[in-house]
Design an enzyme around this catalytic site. Structure first.
Site, PDB file in Angstrom:
ATOM      1  N   GLY A 107      17.417  37.114  17.520  1.00 33.51           N
ATOM      2  CA  GLY A 107      17.673  38.407  18.165  1.00 33.51           C
ATOM      3  C   GLY A 107      19.031  38.963  17.763  1.00 33.51           C
ATOM      4  O   GLY A 107      19.157  40.148  17.435  1.00 33.51           O
ATOM      5  N   GLY A 111      15.493  29.729  19.072  1.00 39.93           N
ATOM      6  CA  GLY A 111      16.734  29.700  19.847  1.00 39.93           C
ATOM      7  C   GLY A 111      17.991  29.612  19.007  1.00 39.93           C
ATOM      8  O   GLY A 111      19.037  29.203  19.497  1.00 39.93           O
ATOM      9  N   PRO A 171      14.531  20.941   6.021  1.00 37.90           N
ATOM     10  CA  PRO A 171      13.701  21.698   6.976  1.00 37.90           C
ATOM     11  C   PRO A 171      13.561  23.172   6.567  1.00 37.90           C
ATOM     12  O   PRO A 171      12.489  23.762   6.729  1.00 37.90           O
ATOM     13  CB  PRO A 171      14.467  21.566   8.300  1.00 37.90           C
ATOM     14  N   LYS A 179      21.678  19.306   6.161  1.00 37.95           N
ATOM     15  CA  LYS A 179      20.423  19.079   5.432  1.00 37.95           C
ATOM     16  C   LYS A 179      19.644  20.390   5.229  1.00 37.95           C
ATOM     17  O   LYS A 179      19.471  21.179   6.153  1.00 37.95           O
ATOM     18  CB  LYS A 179      19.548  18.073   6.194  1.00 37.95           C
ATOM     19  N   THR A 180      19.144  20.572   4.006  1.00 37.92           N
ATOM     20  CA  THR A 180      18.424  21.809   3.685  1.00 37.92           C
ATOM     21  C   THR A 180      16.901  21.663   3.740  1.00 37.92           C
ATOM     22  O   THR A 180      16.176  22.649   3.673  1.00 37.92           O
ATOM     23  CB  THR A 180      18.780  22.294   2.255  1.00 37.92           C
ATOM     24  N   CYS A 200      21.108  46.431  42.979  1.00 43.00           N
ATOM     25  CA  CYS A 200      19.740  46.467  43.488  1.00 43.00           C
ATOM     26  C   CYS A 200      19.602  45.647  44.776  1.00 43.00           C
ATOM     27  O   CYS A 200      19.988  46.128  45.830  1.00 43.00           O
ATOM     28  CB  CYS A 200      18.774  46.021  42.385  1.00 43.00           C
ATOM     29  N   HIS A 237      19.977  49.552  38.231  1.00 44.94           N
ATOM     30  CA  HIS A 237      20.617  48.459  37.478  1.00 44.94           C
ATOM     31  C   HIS A 237      21.549  49.038  36.414  1.00 44.94           C
ATOM     32  O   HIS A 237      21.132  49.249  35.270  1.00 44.94           O
ATOM     33  CB  HIS A 237      19.542  47.607  36.789  1.00 44.94           C
ATOM     34  N   GLU A 280      23.642  47.665  34.741  1.00 47.13           N
ATOM     35  CA  GLU A 280      23.853  46.727  33.611  1.00 47.13           C
ATOM     36  C   GLU A 280      22.959  47.045  32.415  1.00 47.13           C
ATOM     37  O   GLU A 280      23.274  46.667  31.289  1.00 47.13           O
ATOM     38  CB  GLU A 280      23.656  45.273  34.061  1.00 47.13           C
TER      39      GLU A 280
HETATM   40  N1  GLN Z   1      13.543  42.733  45.735  1.00 43.03           N
HETATM   41  C1  GLN Z   1      14.100  44.034  45.793  1.00 43.03           C
HETATM   42  C2  GLN Z   1      13.047  45.112  45.619  1.00 43.03           C
HETATM   43  O1  GLN Z   1      11.986  44.858  45.086  1.00 43.03           O
HETATM   44  C3  GLN Z   1      15.202  44.205  44.780  1.00 43.03           C
HETATM   45  C4  GLN Z   1      14.747  44.129  43.367  1.00 43.03           C
HETATM   46  C5  GLN Z   1      15.874  43.935  42.399  1.00 43.03           C
HETATM   47  O2  GLN Z   1      16.954  43.498  42.768  1.00 43.03           O
HETATM   48  N2  GLN Z   1      15.641  44.186  41.135  1.00 43.03           N
HETATM   49  O3  GLN Z   1      13.246  46.233  45.972  1.00 43.03           O
END
Ligand code: GLN
Length: 552
Positions: free
Chosen positions: A22, A18, A194, A191-192, A393, A524, A526
C-alpha cells in the site's frame, strides 16, 4: 477524453504480505504526481465481502470511508493522504463486488443470452472498472494495487485482467512487484531465492514485472541487485532497494534515490513533464525529523489488548491525523493506548487520576457496550480536570451522555445503542435507520460519507476551520436526540456545528471559559486529514494539549 492514452501501473505482492504494498503504491503515485502527471489509485481486495463495512477492524484494520460513503480498505486512506486527493467508490473493488455486478448484469440480460463464464467475463468486468476509474478521474496514470500475493487462488482473476490489459496495449501497462528479501538469523545473509520463485509464479500468469521493489531490513547491495536482475529477467537498475524506514513518508524520497519514476515512465513510454522536486513533501518529512517538544496524547478505546500491529492498523487515520497536526506545530507526538475497561468499577476510579499525566485525551469512534462506562468516567475526569479532549463520533456521543448525567443530573442518560429503555435517550437512532436495523440489514445502513455542516459564529470550531460551512465524513447510526438539545444548551453545552436544516448535531464543544479544549464531532475528521494539510480540529486539540503541558 476517450481518445487520450491512459497508463496503468499494477502493483502486486510476492513472497509475503504485510511488507508495504500500500505504501509502495501510494509512494509511486506521489512521485509520478511530482513529475507532472495526474494520478489516481485503484485498490483491489480479493475477499468476497462486497465492501469493507461489515469487517471487524481488529482483523482487517480500519474501515476507511470515502466522501461518497463507500466503506473501503485503509489503503484508500493512504492513497488519499499521499496523493492529496479524494477518491470515489469506483476506485475500490472486491471479488464480491465484481461478482455481484456480473450476476446482476446476467439477470438483466446484459450478456444477451451468452453463457456467462468466470473467464473472460470476470476479468472483463474488472478491466471495465479500472478503466472507468481512470476516466472518471481523468488521470494520466492509474495505479492499481492487487491485494494478496502472487501464487494464491484469491487474486488470480485480477492478475488475468491485468495480463489482458497489457496484451491489448503493451506500452500502456507496467507491473511492479513488491517482494521481500529475508535475512535468516543463522545465516546473516540477505536471500534472493524467495523473490526468484515469486517472479516465476508471476510469470506463470503471463506477467513479467518491469520493476521489483525489494523490501528488506537493510538496503540492497549491488550484488543482490545483479542477482535478482539476472534470475528474474530484469535490468539490475529496475531492482529498487526498499529498506525498512523510520517513517513511511521517507519511502517516496528513497524510491527516487533509485530513480524509480524515470524507470517507470520509460516503461510506459512517457516523458517526464518535470524533474522530481517534491519540495513540499521534503519539507513535511524534514518536520517529522526535527528535534522538538513532545506532546503526549492518550487514546482511550477498546480494541487495544491485541498487540501493536493490529492496533495501529485499526486506528491508522486517527494516528496520522494526530501526527500531522503535531508536526505542523513543531511537536513530536507520543501516543499512549489506554483501555477504557481499566476505568470501570471501584479500582477503575482510582486509576482515573493517572490521566493527568497526559497532555490531551482522545476517544475515537466505536460500537457497542464494551468499555462504555470506562469511557464515560474518563470523559468526566478530563472535563472536570480541564484536560484537553477530542471525541470522535462515539467519543462525541459519549461526551453528550456524560454531560447529561453529571451536569444535568439525569443519572440514567444514555445512548440507546447501550440502553434502549433509558428515560433520557440523549443519543438515539434516527427513524430511517431503525427500519433497516429491524430487518437485520446492517451492510451499508449507516449515515455514511460526506455531509455539510454549518458552524456557529464565535465558537472554537468556527475559529479553527475559519469558515462557515464544512463538509466531513460520517459513519454512524445514532445521533444527538433533538428532544434534548435545548436543555443541554441551557446547561452550557454548545452545539457549534449543525446540519444545514438544523436537525442533526455535528459538533459539540464547551466554551473556552469553561474548558481549555473540549470538543466532539459526530463525523470523522481523521478521514480528511493530509500530511500537507493537517486537520484544523486536530491541530487545535494538539495546540491545546501543548498548552496544557506548558502549564503543568
Ligand atoms: N456507535 C455509534 C453509532 O453508530 C458511533 C459510531 C462511530 O463511532 N463510528 O452512531
Amino acid at each position: 477524453m476517450g481518445l487520450r492514452t491512459r497508463k496503468y501501473i499494477f502493483v502486486v505482492g510476492g513472497v509475503l504480505s504485510g511488507v508495504g504494498k500500500g505504501v509502495t503504491t501510494s509512494s509511486i503515485g506521489a512521485i509520478l504526481q511530482s513529475r507532472g502527471f495526474s494520478v489516481t489509485a485503484v485498490k483491489i481486495d480479493p475477499y468476497i465481502n462486497v465492501d469493507a463495512g461489515t469487517m471487524n477492524p481488529t482483523e482487517h484494520g480500519e474501515v476507511f470511508v470515502l466522501n461518497d460513503g463507500y466503506e473501503t480498505d485503509q489503503d484508500m486512506g493512504n492513497y488519499e493522504r499521499f496523493l492529496n486527493i479524494s477518491l470515489p467508490r469506483d476506485n475500490y473493488m472486491t471479488t464480491g463486488s465484481v461478482y455481484l455486478s456480473v450476476i446482476e448484469k446476467e439477470r438483466n440480460l446484459k450478456y444477451k443470452g451468452k453463457c456467462v463464464e468466470v473467464v473472460p467475463h470476470i476479468p472483463l468486468e474488472i478491466i471495465e472498472r479500472i478503466k472507468k476509474a481512470s476516466e472518471k478521474a481523468d488521470a494520466d496514470i492509474t495505479t492499481v494495487e492487487v491485494g494478496g500475493t502472487v501464487g494464491e487462488y484469491q487474486n488470480i482473476l485480477f492478475l488475468e485482467a491485468a495480463r489482458m490489459m497489457e496484451l491489448q496495449n503493451p506500452d500502456d501497462v507496467a507491473f511492479v512487484m513488491v517482494s521481500y528479501l529475508p535475512v535468516p538469523g543463522n545465516l546473516g545473509e540477505m536471500k534472493t531465492k524467495p523473490t526468484q520463485y515469486a517472479v516465476r509464479t508471476l510469470n506463470s500468469t503471463g506477467i513479467q514485472p518491469n520493476i521489483i521493489v525489494a523490501r528488506s531490513a537493510t538496503p540492497l547491495d549491488n550484488i543482490r541487485k545483479e542477482k535478482i536482475g539476472m534470475f528474474c529477467n530484469i535490468a539490475k537498475e529496475s531492482v529498487i532497494s526498499a529498506p525498512d524506514v523510520e517513517s513511511i513518508y521517507d519511502v517516496p524520497l528513497n524510491f527516487e534515490k533509485d530513480k524509480l519514476s524515470d524507470i517507470l515512465l520509460s516503461s510506459l513510454k512517457l516523458k517526464p513533464k518535470k524533474p522530481t522536486d517534491m519540495k513540499e513533501w521534503k519539507s513535511f518529512v524534514a518536520k517529522t525529523k526535527e528535534p522538538r517538544k513532545e506532546v503526549n496524547i492518550a487514546i482511550v478505546g477498546k480494541y487495544f489488548n491485541i498487540g501493536d500491529f493490529t492496533l495501529t492498523d485499526a486506528y491508522i487515520s486517527v494516528i496520522e491525523a494526530i501526527k500531522y497536526s503535531a508536526y505542523s506545530l513543531g511537536a513530536k507526538p507520543k501516543i499512549h493506548w489506554l483501555s477504557a475497561e481499566d476505568y470501570e468499577g471501584v479500582n477503575g476510579k482510582k486509576k482515573l487520576a493517572g490521566l493527568k499525566k497526559y497532555d490531551g485525551v482522545l476517544i475515537p469512534g466505536g460500537f457497542g457496550s464494551r468499555g462504555i462506562e470506562g469511557k464515560l468516567a474518563a470523559i468526566r475526569y478530563v472535563r472536570e480536570n480541564k484536560i484537553p479532549y477530542l471525541g470522535l463520533c462515539y467519543g462525541m456521543q459519549l461526551a453528550v451522555v456524560e454531560y447529561a448525567r453529571n451536569v444535568l443530573g439525569w443519572s440514567d442518560a444514555n445512548t440507546t445503542e447501550i440502553d434502549g429503555k433509558t428515560a433520557h435517550p440523549v443519543i438515539d437512532i434516527m427513524p430511517e435507520q431503525k427500519e433497516k436495523m429491524a430487518k437485520s440489514d446492517y451492510g451499508g445502513t449507516m449515515r455514511l460519507g460526506a455531509y455539510p455542516a454549518i458552524l456557529s459564529k464565535g465558537t472554537i470550531a468556527r475559529e479553527a476551520y475559519g469558515k462557515d460551512e464544512i463538509s466531513e465524513r460520517h459513519r454512524h447510526r445514532y445521533e444527538v436526540n433533538p428532544d434534548y438539545i435545548a436543555e443541554l444548551e441551557k446547561a452550557g453545552f454548545v452545539f457549534s456545528g449543525k446540519s444545514p436544516d438544523g436537525i442533526l448535531m455535528e459538533i459539540a464543544e464547551l466554551p473556552h471559559d469553561a474548558h481549555p479544549f473540549f470538543l466532539g464531532t459526530q463525523f470523522h475528521p481523521e478521514f480528511h486529514t493530509r500530511p500537507l494539510s493537517p486537520h484544523p480540529l486536530f491541530t487545535e486539540f494538539v495546540r491545546a494539549a501543548m498548552g496544557s503541558r506548558e502549564n503543568k
